[in-house]
Design an enzyme around this catalytic site. Structure first.
Site, PDB file in Angstrom:
ATOM      1  CG  HIS A 122      -2.163  -1.093   1.196  1.00 19.84           C
ATOM      2  ND1 HIS A 122      -2.346  -2.628   1.056  1.00 19.84           N
ATOM      3  CD2 HIS A 122      -3.111  -0.896   0.904  1.00 19.84           C
ATOM      4  CE1 HIS A 122      -3.094  -2.335   1.485  1.00 19.84           C
ATOM      5  NE2 HIS A 122      -4.468  -1.856   0.877  1.00 19.84           N
ATOM      6  CE  LYS A 149      -6.323 -10.523  11.214  1.00 12.53           C
ATOM      7  NZ  LYS A 149      -5.702  -9.664  12.900  1.00 12.53           N
TER       8      LYS A 149
END
Lengths: 304, 212
Positions: free
Chosen positions: B41, B121
């Protein structure tokens, strides 16, 4: 009874000449075979969740997963975490060589895929590739009076480590004072703040008092205790029981999907503190609470 | 009251399909997805979003990723990988990692690739939820820790990007999956299960604290 219930059996034998293989085996067991008390608790909780709920579905997948991991000898969770060894050794024994052997075993277990390469240089960002580096693996060693060499291992994932916390009492925002009430308030707050992020349902290790380091270590060591283990100290036992019940009333549920199972256990230790400081340290262990114990006595070993 | 499972074929998922999903729906994904976590990222943001002139070599990386991610799914995962007897990569453990760490980047990454979904998650924050609304995307929750179960859904490793540079857990693994089940916890209508549960549990927390 499932075929793989034999997973709860102890592994016993004679200590091999090359102890590294034995230690690799210990790591493999920790990584792929969830402890019996945790398995039991998760299965019991699944029965309590509502039919058709996301909570029940999640616990169902968790159970399928740890069964598969045991059968295939693969990691229960891909984040095999910080590798922590807690050693207790008989009077007069040196643990220098033992630490070396355990380090080699960690490297070997990484090669074999029981551990993910998880040691990253904090300045360069480089992954060492073998789980070794400054402070990795993590060792704690204490002499004791027994004639047993005990090596406890914990694989502590990063997701749950990140939701750990250290509170300072009094906490104005929570209106938590320097008393049992205050302690209970901050424990509950840590569970709320963690939500599902630490892979709920978790085990909450609590260190009450101490300094910032000893408190955090005591909290983490509580996770080595079996879930059914009752605290010998009455007041602490009371806090454990109450916080376990209250935490499961929060409705956070497995993975934070909602439900009745937010924690599997709360385990507390107390330490004396200096008058000026009152820390409450919280260590959150995910449902994949990977811990095993190896005992060596008279050249015989037991892994449980 | 078990919900119907909605099948998704990735990449090339239509915006309409995603807009029809609601918080609490269960989806089953088959097709190709790409893993990416912290280093990935930051790399995407630094190289293609914050910078105007990425080097040619990096542009190639982006083009290759777009093949799999345009209308596709990014998976927050750092797998345990091994090579089998045919010298092919295999996943032995591949559960989701905590997604909130990617919150500063995800809005831009969803926009950059036209992502239809992000799997992870723990849920994500307001900025990612905004991206889901603006670009037609969803946040999908897998079961944290269920790494062997999830690895069984990975049928093939098609390729890998930035393996040397990022290290194995952080690399872009391009994988073929079958019946990869997730729950929609953040939808394109601004609904987040994480947000609503946080508020509810905080309310209960106050009541419990008052009883201590």
């Amino acid at each position: 009874m499932l075929e793989n219930e034999k997973r709860f059996n102890k592994i016993e034998g004679e200590v091999p000449e090359n102890r590294i293989n034995l230690f690799v085996n210990l790591i493999k067991e920790a990584s792929s075979n969830l402890p019996g008390d945790v398995v039991k608790a998760i299965k019991a909780q699944k029965e309590k969740e509502e039919e058709g709920s996301q909570a029940k579905r999640a616990l169902g997948i968790i159970i399928e997963n740890f069964n598969l991991a045991y059968e295939k000898k693969t990691p229960i969770c891909q984040d095999t975490g910080t590798v922590i060894f807690h050693i207790h050794y008989p009077i007069g024994m040196s643990v220098l060589k033992l630490k070396e052997e355990l380090t080699l075993a960690v490297q070997e277990a990484t090669k074999k895929g029981y551990l993910r390469p998880n040691a990253v240089d904090s300045i360069s960002g480089k992954n060492s590739g073998d789980n070794c580096g400054f402070g990795s693996p993590s060792f704690y060693a204490d002499e004791w009076e027994k004639d047993i060499l005990e090596i406890k291992i914990m694989l502590k994932g990063g997701g749950c480590e990140n939701v750990g916390a250290q509170y300072t009492l009094p906490d104005t925002k929570l209106e938590a004072g320097r008393d049992i009430k205050g302690v209970k308030k901050v424990i509950l707050d840590a569970v709320v703040k963690a939500q599902g992020k630490g892979c709920a349902p978790g085990i909450i290790g609590v260190g009450i008092g101490g300094d910032r380091v000893s408190g955090a270590l005591a909290a983490k060591n509580q996770i080595f205790r079996y879930l059914e283990d009752e605290n010998l100290d009455n007041e602490l036992a009371q806090i454990e029981k109450e916080l376990y019940e209250k935490s499961n009333q929060l409705g956070i549920g497995p993975m934070g999907f909602g439900g009745k199972t937010t924690v599997l256990g709360v385990k507390c230790a107390k330490l004396h503190r200096v008058p000026a400081s009152f820390f409450v340290s919280i260590s959150y262990m995910c449902w994949a609470a990977r811990r095993k114990t190896l005992e060596i006595k008279n050249n015989q070993f037991t892994i449980k | 009251m078990t919900k119907n499972i909605i099948e998704l074929k990735s990449p090339g998922i239509s915006e309409d399909t995603i807009r029809n999903l609601k918080k609490g729906d269960v989806v089953s994904i088959s097709g190709v997805m790409v893993t990416g976590r912290d280093v990935a990222h930051k790399y995407l943001k630094d190289t293609f979003i914050s910078s105007q002139n990425p080097p040619e070599s990096e542009k190639l990386v982006l083009e290759n990723l777009k093949k799999y991610l345009d209308g596709g799914i990014l998976y927050h995962c750092g797998p345990v990988v091994y090579k089998d007897e045919n010298n092919e990569y295999k996943f032995s453990a591949a559960g989701p990692t905590t997604s909130i760490r990617e919150e500063p980047y995800e809005y831009d990454v969803i926009k950059l690739f036209n992502l239809r979904g992000v799997i992870g998650k723990g849920g994500m924050g307001a900025k990612t939820l905004k991206a889901c609304q603006e670009f037609g995307s969803v946040y999908l929750h897998a079961i944290g820790g269920a790494a062997t179960y999830t690895a069984e859904r990975v049928k093939k490793v098609i390729g890998v990007g930035k393996l040397e540079e990022f290290g194995s857990p952080e690399a872009f693994w391009i994988i073929e999956v079958e019946n990869f089940e997730c729950v929609v916890t953040m939808d394109s209508h601004g609904d987040s299960l994480h947000e609503s549960l946080l508020l509810e549990s905080e309310k209960i927390q106050k009541e419990i604290m008052a009883s201590f």
